[in-house]
Design a protein around this motif. Sequence first.
Motif, short mmCIF file in Angstrom:
data_model
loop_
_atom_site.label_atom_id
_atom_site.label_comp_id
_atom_site.label_asym_id
_atom_site.label_seq_id
_atom_site.Cartn_x
_atom_site.Cartn_y
_atom_site.Cartn_z
N ALA A 101 -9.68 3.83 7.68
CA ALA A 101 -8.56 3.23 6.93
C ALA A 101 -8.82 1.78 6.56
N LYS A 104 -1.18 -6.50 -1.45
CA LYS A 104 -2.52 -6.63 -0.88
C LYS A 104 -3.19 -5.29 -0.62
N VAL A 105 -2.41 -4.23 -0.58
CA VAL A 105 -3.02 -2.93 -0.32
C VAL A 105 -2.99 -2.07 -1.58
N ARG A 110 -4.17 -3.98 -4.95
CA ARG A 110 -5.55 -4.44 -4.78
C ARG A 110 -6.52 -3.26 -4.68
N GLU A 111 -6.16 -2.27 -3.90
CA GLU A 111 -7.05 -1.12 -3.74
C GLU A 111 -7.14 -0.30 -5.02
N VAL A 124 -4.57 4.29 4.75
CA VAL A 124 -4.78 2.86 4.56
C VAL A 124 -3.42 2.15 4.55
N SER A 153 -11.69 -2.56 -1.14
CA SER A 153 -11.87 -3.66 -2.09
C SER A 153 -12.17 -4.98 -1.39
#
Lengths: 218, 357
Positions: free
Chosen positions: B95, A137-138, A141-142, A120, B99
């Motif tokens: 990927a 943002k990754v 946030r995730e 990701v 969220s």
Amino acid sequence: MTTSELTELLAVGLQETAWMVFVSTVLTAVGGLLLGILLVLTAPGGMLSAPAVSSVLGFVVNVARSLPFIILLVAVIPFTRAVVGTTIGTDAAIVPLTIGAIPFFARIVEAALREVPPDVVAAATAMGATRRQIVGKVLLREARPGLVAGLTITVIALVGYSAMAGVVGGGGLGDLAIRYGYQRFDTQVMVATVVVLIVFVQLVQMAGDLLVRRLSHR
Amino acid sequence: MIEIQGLRKTYRAKGRRDRAVVAVDGVDLSVAEGDVFGVLGQSGAGKSTLLRCVNMLERPDEGTVTVGGVELTALKRRPLRLARHGIGMIHQHFALLSSRTVAGNVAFALEVTGVPRNERRERVAELLELVGLGGRADAYPGQLSGGQKQRVGIARALAARPKVLLSDEATSALDPETTDSILRLLLDLNQRLNLTILLITHEMTVVKRICRSAAVMRDGRFVESGAVTDLLHRPGSELARGLFPLDAPTSLAGHAVVDVTVSGEEADAPLLAEVARRFEIDVRILAGSVEQLAATRAGRFRLALPAGDDAPLAFLRERGAQVSPAVAEPVARPVDRPEPDETAAPTSRPDIQGAAS
């Protein structure tokens, strides 16, 4: 002791505990997040790979986490005086509570951020995201469900630590239980205090769980 | 559109300087604009590293990578980041951001490329329509099927209107039907948007369905590469063997056994009947098939003809067929075998690939 006296004691204790835990949680959330992010970024192979920085940070975190809280409480007294101007009272207790909790939460943050799948992050990099975007943002946030779950654990740990704040006159429920229940054999106050603490911790955990469920979309 | 020269990438196993694994060992590659190029190879062949070098997710040790006229290997961090906007990528395990909703995932790509907020909504809707996910904008990836997730991945990859799409085993985690629909989508995008696609895969089907050019990769090198039609006609081509496996004996008493490859119009012409009639011989088909490839229709056969007469073979050659003596094919074909998950971090790759050799 009359019921109204007991209620009065508990109310004051609860207020003190809530204040200490609240302020130190806010400070810990900020400090722990920053430190946790730094641990992840500077790790070998990380986005800001800096093995030397990483191992120093890791060592400092481990040292802080090794100290029994009561020792830390006393050890940071000079620092506490410099920051809040006094070494006794509820506000003075917040300093060691925060210092003790930051490394704890930082490790939880580190673990939560590492749970974000590497592909990701790679996908975001391939899109041309900046490092700031990737962190904000990754990664953050995730990792939100894990971070909130970790913060819940930290809050409850802080409730436990705050029981020792009595050493510096910090007050709070834990201090109440120790003074009345342990030192004066006043079972009534002790049981009442413990019940209030149990309810408090339960509520924190339930709120945390609810939030995690809301945030989790896996 | 994509030019790679002398690409080399070596991984060093952690803490063991002596155990280096050469993942990509001198690859030259040229993908023309609008082409669909497939790199075929087994797990550990280095194709994943090769692909990750194209958008500099991995820095090559040697060689140059040029995409759309920009030499990526020469770029510093910031220009490289901007150049990446022009290169979309899709992944084996999608990927996606768990969220964010489907729309949010596509919007993320727009945020990254700096598309203003008020333009995003419309562009997201447009992209989701393009990949056939118009109705699922508010779903979370966790609620989608694999095929739908990959469609989100494709929409996201196309957000910045890239000229090039890199596909990292995009269909390997999907079932055959879903694979088909995703491949159709990719081919459709290739034609409608003139999108250049470079993909890596271990599935022969992928090459068969959508690739006009291909390379077979092994041990970090290209064994063969070029237009699919050309490769099919090349004697001993592994791609030909993979696309048209011939499972039959290579000799037959009193006969010459040959492998014949035909493509284009000849694939559907009554060529064998013509040979039989013209030379009045019995032609046996020991194995073979004709298939529709993305590049062309093509067929490959193992034939047994009466020994001692070369005229029929000359005739076949004259008609554009590639004819060569039958060669036994290895039991293990170069490709089309299931492979283990390739998502492991690059640092651990040497161990996965068995660095002992």
